[in-house]
Design a protein around this motif. Structure first.
Motif, PDB file in Angstrom:
ATOM      1  N   PHE A  44     -59.207  21.720  13.093  1.00 25.03           N
ATOM      2  CA  PHE A  44     -59.351  21.997  14.514  1.00 25.03           C
ATOM      3  C   PHE A  44     -60.216  23.232  14.734  1.00 25.03           C
ATOM      4  CE2 PHE A  44     -55.301  19.558  14.793  1.00 25.03           C
ATOM      5  CZ  PHE A  44     -55.757  18.579  15.672  1.00 25.03           C
ATOM      6  N   ALA A  45     -61.200  23.069  15.626  1.00 21.70           N
ATOM      7  CA  ALA A  45     -62.010  24.203  16.047  1.00 21.70           C
ATOM      8  C   ALA A  45     -61.339  24.963  17.178  1.00 21.70           C
ATOM      9  CB  ALA A  45     -63.391  23.724  16.501  1.00 21.70           C
ATOM     10  N   ALA A  46     -60.467  24.272  17.932  1.00 16.90           N
ATOM     11  CA  ALA A  46     -59.795  24.915  19.069  1.00 16.90           C
ATOM     12  C   ALA A  46     -58.525  24.147  19.399  1.00 16.90           C
ATOM     13  CB  ALA A  46     -60.716  24.961  20.286  1.00 16.90           C
ATOM     14  N   VAL A  47     -57.522  24.883  19.875  1.00 17.56           N
ATOM     15  CA  VAL A  47     -56.291  24.300  20.416  1.00 17.56           C
ATOM     16  C   VAL A  47     -56.102  24.889  21.809  1.00 17.56           C
ATOM     17  CG1 VAL A  47     -53.803  24.058  20.193  1.00 17.56           C
ATOM     18  CG2 VAL A  47     -55.247  24.005  18.141  1.00 17.56           C
ATOM     19  N   HIS A  48     -56.098  24.028  22.815  1.00 23.41           N
ATOM     20  CA  HIS A  48     -55.923  24.444  24.203  1.00 23.41           C
ATOM     21  C   HIS A  48     -54.550  23.993  24.684  1.00 23.41           C
ATOM     22  CE1 HIS A  48     -60.356  24.755  24.152  1.00 23.41           C
ATOM     23  NE2 HIS A  48     -60.335  23.536  23.632  1.00 23.41           N
ATOM     24  N   HIS A  49     -53.984  24.722  25.623  1.00 21.34           N
ATOM     25  CA  HIS A  49     -52.724  24.281  26.214  1.00 21.34           C
ATOM     26  C   HIS A  49     -52.643  24.735  27.658  1.00 21.34           C
ATOM     27  CE1 HIS A  49     -50.677  28.251  26.175  1.00 21.34           C
ATOM     28  NE2 HIS A  49     -51.300  28.454  25.023  1.00 21.34           N
ATOM     29  N   GLY A  50     -51.857  24.028  28.441  1.00 22.94           N
ATOM     30  CA  GLY A  50     -51.633  24.409  29.823  1.00 22.94           C
ATOM     31  C   GLY A  50     -50.840  25.699  29.906  1.00 22.94           C
ATOM     32  N   PRO A  51     -50.823  26.344  31.076  1.00 23.99           N
ATOM     33  CA  PRO A  51     -50.196  27.658  31.212  1.00 23.99           C
ATOM     34  C   PRO A  51     -48.681  27.652  31.358  1.00 23.99           C
ATOM     35  CG  PRO A  51     -51.225  27.014  33.283  1.00 23.99           C
ATOM     36  CD  PRO A  51     -51.589  25.959  32.278  1.00 23.99           C
ATOM     37  N   LEU A  52     -48.053  26.486  31.550  1.00 23.64           N
ATOM     38  CA  LEU A  52     -46.616  26.448  31.771  1.00 23.64           C
ATOM     39  C   LEU A  52     -45.844  26.638  30.469  1.00 23.64           C
ATOM     40  CD1 LEU A  52     -46.389  23.552  34.378  1.00 23.64           C
ATOM     41  CD2 LEU A  52     -46.360  26.025  34.787  1.00 23.64           C
ATOM     42  N   PRO A  53     -44.583  27.118  30.559  1.00 27.26           N
ATOM     43  CA  PRO A  53     -43.824  27.430  29.341  1.00 27.26           C
ATOM     44  C   PRO A  53     -43.674  26.255  28.385  1.00 27.26           C
ATOM     45  CG  PRO A  53     -42.754  28.429  31.241  1.00 27.26           C
ATOM     46  CD  PRO A  53     -43.855  27.567  31.783  1.00 27.26           C
ATOM     47  N   ARG A  54     -43.488  25.041  28.888  1.00 29.94           N
ATOM     48  CA  ARG A  54     -43.237  23.925  27.982  1.00 29.94           C
ATOM     49  C   ARG A  54     -44.460  23.563  27.142  1.00 29.94           C
ATOM     50  NH1 ARG A  54     -43.148  22.208  33.291  1.00 29.94           N
ATOM     51  NH2 ARG A  54     -44.269  20.303  33.902  1.00 29.94           N
ATOM     52  N   THR A  55     -45.668  23.750  27.681  1.00 23.63           N
ATOM     53  CA  THR A  55     -46.858  23.501  26.861  1.00 23.63           C
ATOM     54  C   THR A  55     -47.155  24.692  25.951  1.00 23.63           C
ATOM     55  OG1 THR A  55     -48.144  24.132  28.816  1.00 23.63           O
ATOM     56  CG2 THR A  55     -48.015  21.789  28.296  1.00 23.63           C
ATOM     57  N   THR A  56     -46.896  25.890  26.447  1.00 20.49           N
ATOM     58  CA  THR A  56     -47.115  27.086  25.624  1.00 20.49           C
ATOM     59  C   THR A  56     -46.244  27.051  24.374  1.00 20.49           C
ATOM     60  OG1 THR A  56     -47.670  28.393  27.588  1.00 20.49           O
ATOM     61  CG2 THR A  56     -47.019  29.606  25.615  1.00 20.49           C
ATOM     62  N   GLU A  57     -44.965  26.728  24.550  1.00 20.43           N
ATOM     63  CA  GLU A  57     -44.049  26.677  23.405  1.00 20.43           C
ATOM     64  C   GLU A  57     -44.419  25.545  22.458  1.00 20.43           C
ATOM     65  OE1 GLU A  57     -39.232  26.543  22.458  1.00 20.43           O
ATOM     66  OE2 GLU A  57     -39.939  26.476  24.542  1.00 20.43           O
ATOM     67  N   THR A  58     -44.776  24.401  23.000  1.00 18.23           N
ATOM     68  CA  THR A  58     -45.176  23.275  22.154  1.00 18.23           C
ATOM     69  C   THR A  58     -46.396  23.644  21.319  1.00 18.23           C
ATOM     70  OG1 THR A  58     -44.322  21.678  23.755  1.00 18.23           O
ATOM     71  CG2 THR A  58     -45.916  20.862  22.150  1.00 18.23           C
ATOM     72  N   ALA A  59     -47.398  24.241  21.942  1.00 19.57           N
ATOM     73  CA  ALA A  59     -48.613  24.617  21.223  1.00 19.57           C
ATOM     74  C   ALA A  59     -48.322  25.624  20.122  1.00 19.57           C
ATOM     75  CB  ALA A  59     -49.649  25.170  22.195  1.00 19.57           C
ATOM     76  N   ALA A  60     -47.432  26.575  20.389  1.00 22.34           N
ATOM     77  CA  ALA A  60     -47.090  27.577  19.375  1.00 22.34           C
ATOM     78  C   ALA A  60     -46.422  26.934  18.173  1.00 22.34           C
ATOM     79  CB  ALA A  60     -46.189  28.643  19.991  1.00 22.34           C
ATOM     80  N   LEU A  61     -45.521  25.992  18.416  1.00 25.63           N
ATOM     81  CA  LEU A  61     -44.837  25.325  17.309  1.00 25.63           C
ATOM     82  C   LEU A  61     -45.801  24.455  16.506  1.00 25.63           C
ATOM     83  CD1 LEU A  61     -41.567  24.374  19.201  1.00 25.63           C
ATOM     84  CD2 LEU A  61     -41.734  25.936  17.249  1.00 25.63           C
ATOM     85  N   ILE A  62     -46.743  23.820  17.172  1.00 25.97           N
ATOM     86  CA  ILE A  62     -47.733  23.005  16.457  1.00 25.97           C
ATOM     87  C   ILE A  62     -48.641  23.887  15.615  1.00 25.97           C
ATOM     88  CG2 ILE A  62     -49.751  21.510  16.747  1.00 25.97           C
ATOM     89  CD1 ILE A  62     -48.380  20.362  19.238  1.00 25.97           C
TER      90      ILE A  62
END
Length: 207
Positions: A44-62
């Motif tokens: 991956f060159a980049a990982v983007h996520h939405g600003p809400l907590p549920r996407t932020t936490e998901t992205a961090a775990l991934i």
């Protein structure tokens, strides 16, 4: 002439959220972790996520399972209504129910959504402006995945409605310089055990 290469856009919906949507449930955290394990090794060159907590936490775990890549929040990956269809865009039997459902969203979300949806298309889709393939991951919400899949298939704008996505399911779209986009996989949940596969989808869509 600019050099263009294939872009592989990986899309996923956040893991199962708690009732107040301020965090993931234990099942949601497990879903995100298993998706991260599945994606390990993708460059991956980049990982983007939405600003809400549920996407932020998901992205961090991934990204904790990926190594060497950091997740970045961005508004176009957020939760919004990407297109408000006119009645004639909808099936007559379901038009009233859909329009009533969309009207229940906050006015700001409905008004800003089309602009954010255009930004998402500009930012995440199309061949990569670089020499060599590019892989990107967007951790987002059900509506945006439907919008981007609809666009890839060149379907009418109103067809984003009804494209439902399970929590932590994986969709991959390939954009190439010399052909139309290709939907490589849609809502793939094979990385999840049966007990985690159907969250986020109504029972009638469990197959």
């Amino acid at each position: 002439m600019p050099v263009l290469s294939d872009r592989f856009l990986h899309l996923t919906r956040h893991g199962e959220a708690a009732a107040d949507e301020t965090s993931l449930t234990e099942r949601g955290r497990r879903q995100a972790t298993l998706l991260g394990e599945r994606l390990r090794g993708v460059p991956f060159a980049a990982v983007h996520h939405g600003p809400l907590p549920r996407t932020t936490e998901t992205a961090a775990l991934i990204t904790a399972r990926l190594g060497g890549v950091t997740a970045h929040p961005c508004d176009p990956a957020g939760d919004y209504v990407p297109h408000l269809p006119a009645r004639e865009e909808l099936h007559p039997a379901s038009a009233d129910g859909i329009l009533e459902f969309l009207a229940s969203f906050p006015a700001a979300e409905r008004e800003q959504g089309p602009r954010l949806a255009r930004e998402a298309l500009d930012r995440f889709t199309g061949p990569a402006d670089q020499d060599g393939p590019r892989h990107e991951l967007v951790v987002t919400h059900n509506f945006l995945i439907g919008w981007l899949v609809r666009a890839a298939l060149d379907a009418p704008p109103g067809r984003w409605i009804g494209l439902d996505h399970a929590n932590a399911g994986l969709t991959v779209i390939r954009y190439t310089p010399d052909r139309p986009p290709a939907l490589l996989t849609y809502n793939d949940t094979r990385h999840l055990p049966e007990s985690l596969r159907w969250t986020g989808l109504p029972p009638e869509l469990h197959v």
